[in-house]
Motif scaffolding. Sequence first.
Motif, PDB file in Angstrom:
ATOM      1  N   ASP A 125       0.821  -1.212   0.000  1.00 55.98           N
ATOM      2  CA  ASP A 125       0.000   0.000   0.000  1.00 55.98           C
ATOM      3  C   ASP A 125       0.854   1.261   0.000  1.00 55.98           C
TER       4      ASP A 125
ATOM      5  N   VAL B 296       2.693   1.765  -3.372  1.00 51.77           N
ATOM      6  CA  VAL B 296       1.803   2.191  -4.454  1.00 51.77           C
ATOM      7  C   VAL B 296       1.384   3.645  -4.264  1.00 51.77           C
ATOM      8  N   ALA B 297       1.054   4.018  -3.025  1.00 54.58           N
ATOM      9  CA  ALA B 297       0.616   5.389  -2.755  1.00 54.58           C
ATOM     10  C   ALA B 297       1.710   6.403  -3.060  1.00 54.58           C
TER      11      ALA B 297
ATOM     12  N   SER C 205      -4.495  -4.871  -1.978  1.00 58.68           N
ATOM     13  CA  SER C 205      -3.278  -4.072  -2.146  1.00 58.68           C
ATOM     14  C   SER C 205      -2.506  -4.520  -3.382  1.00 58.68           C
TER      15      SER C 205
ATOM     16  N   ASN D  38      -3.882  -3.138  -6.698  1.00 60.06           N
ATOM     17  CA  ASN D  38      -3.421  -1.790  -7.043  1.00 60.06           C
ATOM     18  C   ASN D  38      -1.973  -1.806  -7.518  1.00 60.06           C
TER      19      ASN D  38
ATOM     20  N   ASP E 209     -12.863  -1.488  -4.302  1.00 57.80           N
ATOM     21  CA  ASP E 209     -11.649  -0.898  -3.750  1.00 57.80           C
ATOM     22  C   ASP E 209     -11.117   0.160  -4.706  1.00 57.80           C
TER      23      ASP E 209
ATOM     24  N   CYS F  31      -7.697   3.277  -4.998  1.00 55.27           N
ATOM     25  CA  CYS F  31      -6.407   3.701  -4.452  1.00 55.27           C
ATOM     26  C   CYS F  31      -6.271   5.220  -4.538  1.00 55.27           C
TER      27      CYS F  31
ATOM     28  N   LYS G 194      -3.361   8.063  -4.332  1.00 56.68           N
ATOM     29  CA  LYS G 194      -1.918   8.278  -4.323  1.00 56.68           C
ATOM     30  C   LYS G 194      -1.586   9.648  -3.741  1.00 56.68           C
TER      31      LYS G 194
ATOM     32  N   TYR H  17      -4.313   7.323   2.275  1.00 58.40           N
ATOM     33  CA  TYR H  17      -3.498   7.062   1.098  1.00 58.40           C
ATOM     34  C   TYR H  17      -3.304   5.554   0.945  1.00 58.40           C
ATOM     35  N   GLY H  18      -3.308   5.102  -0.302  1.00 61.19           N
ATOM     36  CA  GLY H  18      -3.201   3.674  -0.560  1.00 61.19           C
ATOM     37  C   GLY H  18      -4.565   3.080  -0.844  1.00 61.19           C
ATOM     38  N   SER H  19      -4.759   1.821  -0.475  1.00 66.48           N
ATOM     39  CA  SER H  19      -6.005   1.110  -0.769  1.00 66.48           C
ATOM     40  C   SER H  19      -7.115   1.516   0.191  1.00 66.48           C
ATOM     41  N   ASN H  20      -8.307   1.704  -0.360  1.00 65.80           N
ATOM     42  CA  ASN H  20      -9.506   1.993   0.423  1.00 65.80           C
ATOM     43  C   ASN H  20     -10.619   1.075  -0.051  1.00 65.80           C
TER      44      ASN H  20
END
Length: 334
Positions: free
Chosen positions: A62, A65-66, A103, A106, A181, A183, A185, A248-251
Motif C-alpha cells: 500500500d 503504491v501510494a 493491495s 493496485n 476498492d 487507491c 496516491k 493514502y493507498g487502498s480503500n
Amino acid sequence: MVSPAKNPSSSSFAVCRANSFRLAAVINRLSSHLLLDDSAGLQHPDGVEYYNLLLSLARGVDYAVANNDVPDNIERMPVLLKQVCHRKCDAWSQAIVMVVMISVKNACKAGWFQEKEKQELFSLIDNVGSCFYNPRDINSGSSASLCAISTILSRFYPRMKMGEILISLEVKPGYGAYVCDFCIKKDTTRSREEKLRLLVAQTDNMETSACIISPPSVNFLLNGSGVEQRTNDPGPQIPTNVTSMLKYGSNLLQTIGQFNGHYVIAIAFMRVTSTIDTSWLKDHISPIISAPDSDSELIEGPSKISLNCPISRSGIRVPVKGQSCKHPQVSETS
C-alpha cells in the motif's frame, strides 16, 4: 486521513527505501513459513506471526503504491501470493488474504508485474473476492453512471464542482452486497477546497429531489466504518464529506442492503463554489395553473412552508423551485 499533496523530499525517498527493505524481509519470512508448513504437510498455516506478516505485506505494498514506488525483489511476490491463496483457510484467514490481494491489485495496476503474472494475479483476486461478493454484479465507471452524476450535480448541486472521480458504480434493485476498492496516491493533485465526498442517487427518476434520498435499508461503509450521515438522515442529502474516513493507498467501499431502485454511487473530489453560475439557467417560465373547477368541493386552507432548505437543511438565501413544481415549499440554489 487524506490531505493535499506536498512536494516530495529526500526524507520520503529514505522512507520508501526503508519500506522496500521491510517488504523484502516480510517476503523472506513468509517464504520460510510456507516452506516449513509444506515440509510438515500443513495445508492450513497457523500462528499469529503468519497473519501479521500478511498484514505487513499489505501495508508495505500500500505504502509503495501510494508513493509511486516500485520496491526491489518484487519478482518473488507472484509465486508467494499463489501459495498463500491456494491454501485452505477459514473465514478469518480469507479476510486477511483479501486485504492483501486488494493491495496487490493496485500494485498490478501500477505496473509492478509482467502481463502474464498480472493476469494470473487478477484471477486470484477474483477467486478470493468471490467469498465476499460477486465481481460480475459490479458495473463500475460506465459512461451511463458518469452522465447521471453530471446531471444530478448540475440539477441539484449547482454550486458544487466535481473533480476526479475515484470510484463509481451502478446498483440494481433488490438486495445486494457490493465491494469496491480504490487507491489514493499521494501525488494526487487537488486544491485545499476540494473534499472527498460520497454521492448516492437514484437514477430511475432524476427530475425531483427524491432521487438524492439515501436508500433507507442500505448501509454504507468505508474501510470498515459506517458512514453515519447516510443512515441517520431520511431526507435528501448533499454529497457526504468522507475525507477523514479515507487514507493514502487502498480503500474499501462496501454497500449492503435492500435497494429500492437503480442507484449510482460515487466517491469523488468536490468543492463548493462561493457563487453560482446562472448562465446555464433557462428563462423563468411561470408554472401552468389549471382553471378552477366550479364543481370542485375542495377548499385549500392555509399552508406553511419552512425557511430551511429541505435538501441542505440550512437557511434559504436564494429560493428556487422547478418549472412544473406545484408544491409551495422552495429550496436553496446550492
